[in-house]
Design an enzyme around this catalytic site. Structure first.
Site, PDB file in Angstrom:
ATOM      1  N   LYS A  51       0.845  -1.202   0.000  1.00 51.49           N
ATOM      2  CA  LYS A  51       0.000   0.000   0.000  1.00 51.49           C
ATOM      3  C   LYS A  51       0.878   1.248   0.000  1.00 51.49           C
ATOM      4  O   LYS A  51       0.609   2.210  -0.736  1.00 51.49           O
ATOM      5  CB  LYS A  51      -0.932  -0.014   1.225  1.00 51.49           C
ATOM      6  CG  LYS A  51      -2.040  -1.057   1.095  1.00 51.49           C
ATOM      7  CD  LYS A  51      -2.730  -1.377   2.411  1.00 51.49           C
ATOM      8  CE  LYS A  51      -3.708  -2.532   2.220  1.00 51.49           C
ATOM      9  NZ  LYS A  51      -4.282  -3.047   3.470  1.00 51.49           N
ATOM     10  N   GLN A  95      -4.695  -1.991   9.837  1.00 54.49           N
ATOM     11  CA  GLN A  95      -4.466  -3.275   9.176  1.00 54.49           C
ATOM     12  C   GLN A  95      -4.985  -4.416  10.059  1.00 54.49           C
ATOM     13  O   GLN A  95      -4.633  -4.517  11.229  1.00 54.49           O
ATOM     14  CB  GLN A  95      -2.958  -3.446   8.895  1.00 54.49           C
ATOM     15  CG  GLN A  95      -2.607  -4.709   8.130  1.00 54.49           C
ATOM     16  CD  GLN A  95      -3.201  -4.749   6.722  1.00 54.49           C
ATOM     17  OE1 GLN A  95      -3.183  -3.746   6.007  1.00 54.49           O
ATOM     18  NE2 GLN A  95      -3.751  -5.879   6.339  1.00 54.49           N
ATOM     19  N   ASP A 118     -11.243   2.430   4.590  1.00 54.93           N
ATOM     20  CA  ASP A 118     -11.602   1.019   4.376  1.00 54.93           C
ATOM     21  C   ASP A 118     -13.120   0.833   4.359  1.00 54.93           C
ATOM     22  O   ASP A 118     -13.611  -0.222   3.959  1.00 54.93           O
ATOM     23  CB  ASP A 118     -11.002   0.144   5.493  1.00 54.93           C
ATOM     24  CG  ASP A 118      -9.709  -0.532   5.056  1.00 54.93           C
ATOM     25  OD1 ASP A 118      -9.519  -0.710   3.829  1.00 54.93           O
ATOM     26  OD2 ASP A 118      -8.904  -0.897   5.931  1.00 54.93           O
TER      27      ASP A 118
END
Ligand code: NAD
Length: 303
Positions: A51, A95, A118
């Site tokens: 990322k 994460q 997200d």
């Protein structure tokens, strides 16, 4: 059979982002993504690095906050709060998975909804199901881009989603409903999965079970999207799944494993109209979509 490769779709999204970020940079704005990584899970470290690399390539500012596995809840709350307050931070990504002593839902709810790139905050989940999405979870959003790119019709179609996770299955179903498909969600407690999947004109599989979907599961002419990413180390099994595929065997030999989807690729490919490969199908789209969400977050707050 058409191979639905993700790379050309991801490249199109990236090119659009590159141009838009360049314009923002001319105004002195660099959209920024802050990733929080707790502990040393090897797969998570790989994802976070990928990322950060994609951010760099496209002109985003990126920072990774790496915390030790034994981080206490109050320390993680504190970091999230300080990123929420920081005007230079556009997107915050926690994460997953977190170490087991850290309750994931509580932390996801602490991320400011307008920085939740997200799309896992309850407010963003609610907006998605109400049909007015703000941030759509990246993998299903990427799959919708894939459908658009390859001209896969969804309105009025029978679609089956295998898997009901918050990350893939459920948001996928919400997006398909919004696209006017008739949607069934199947999961580990669904009896007779074969019969349910056979109804699907479009089948999306996100179960995390290697080669769960066999030729007998699919309707002839279906479009199949394979989200699963599974490590398989057994040579005999790989040879059965990919007969004659020397590249696979070479990879297995070199790395000790090969990445396999939830769909038994070779046998299903013979029966369907279109199928995503693993790797190279859905995977490349997820990160591209994360950056698209980060740009959207930047625009929402900074105009
Ligand atoms: P998860 O483990 O959270 O959920 C799996 C779902 O599959 C569950 O809802 C479960 O009920 C269902 N399931 C499990 N076994 C089943 C069975 N035998 N029959 C029917 N349903 C079954 O997983 P997830 O986070 O949704 O991820 C699913 C897969 O997709 C994993 O392999 C993951 O690595 C992969 N993934 C890939 C990407 C990508 O970018 N390519 C992104 C996210 C997830």
């Amino acid at each position: 059979m058409q191979v639905l490769a993700g790379k050309p779709v991801a490249e199109l999204i990236r090119e659009r982002l590159r141009q838009e970020v360049a314009k923002l940079r001319e105004r002195g704005i660099a959209p920024s993504l802050h990733a929080i990584l707790v502990g040393n899970d090897p797969a998570s470290s790989v994802y976070v690095r990928a990322k950060a690399k994609a951010c760099q390539e496209l002109g985003f500012a990126a920072q990774t906050h790496h915390l030790p596995a034994e981080t206490q809840p109050e320390d993680l709350f504190h970091l999230i709060s300080s990123l929420n307050r920081d005007a230079q931070v556009d997107g915050i990504l926690l994460q997953l998975p977190l170490p087991s002593h850290l309750p994931t839902p509580q932390f996801l709810s602490r991320i400011a909804p307008e920085k939740d790139v997200d799309g896992f905050h309850p407010e963003n989940v609610g907006l998605l199901w109400q049909g007015r999405p703000r941030f759509v979870p990246c993998t299903p959003a990427g799959i919708m881009e894939l459908f658009r790119f390859y001209g896969v019709e969804l309105a009025g179609k029978r679609v089956v989603v295998v898997g009901r996770s918050d990350i893939v299955g459920k948001p996928m179903a919400a997006l398909l409903l919004a696209a006017h498909a008739t949607v069934t969600i199947a999961h580990s407690k669904t009896p007779n999965l074969e019969a349910v999947c056979q109804e699907a004109e479009v089948l999306v599989v996100a179960a995390g079970k290697p080669a769960l979907i066999r030729a007998a599961h699919v309707r002839p002419g279906a479009v199949v999207v394979d989200v699963g990413v599974n490590r398989v180390e057994d040579k005999a099994w790989v040879m059965r799944l990919f007969p004659g595929d020397q590249e696979r065997l070479a990879e297995l030999h070199k790395k000790g494993y090969t990445l396999v989807g939830d769909v038994a690729y070779s046998e299903v490919a013979e029966k369907v109209r279109a199928l995503t490969p693993v790797p190279g199908g859905v995977g490349p789209l997820t990160i591209a979509q994360l950056l698209a969400n980060t740009l959207h977050a930047c625009r929402l707050r900074r105009g």
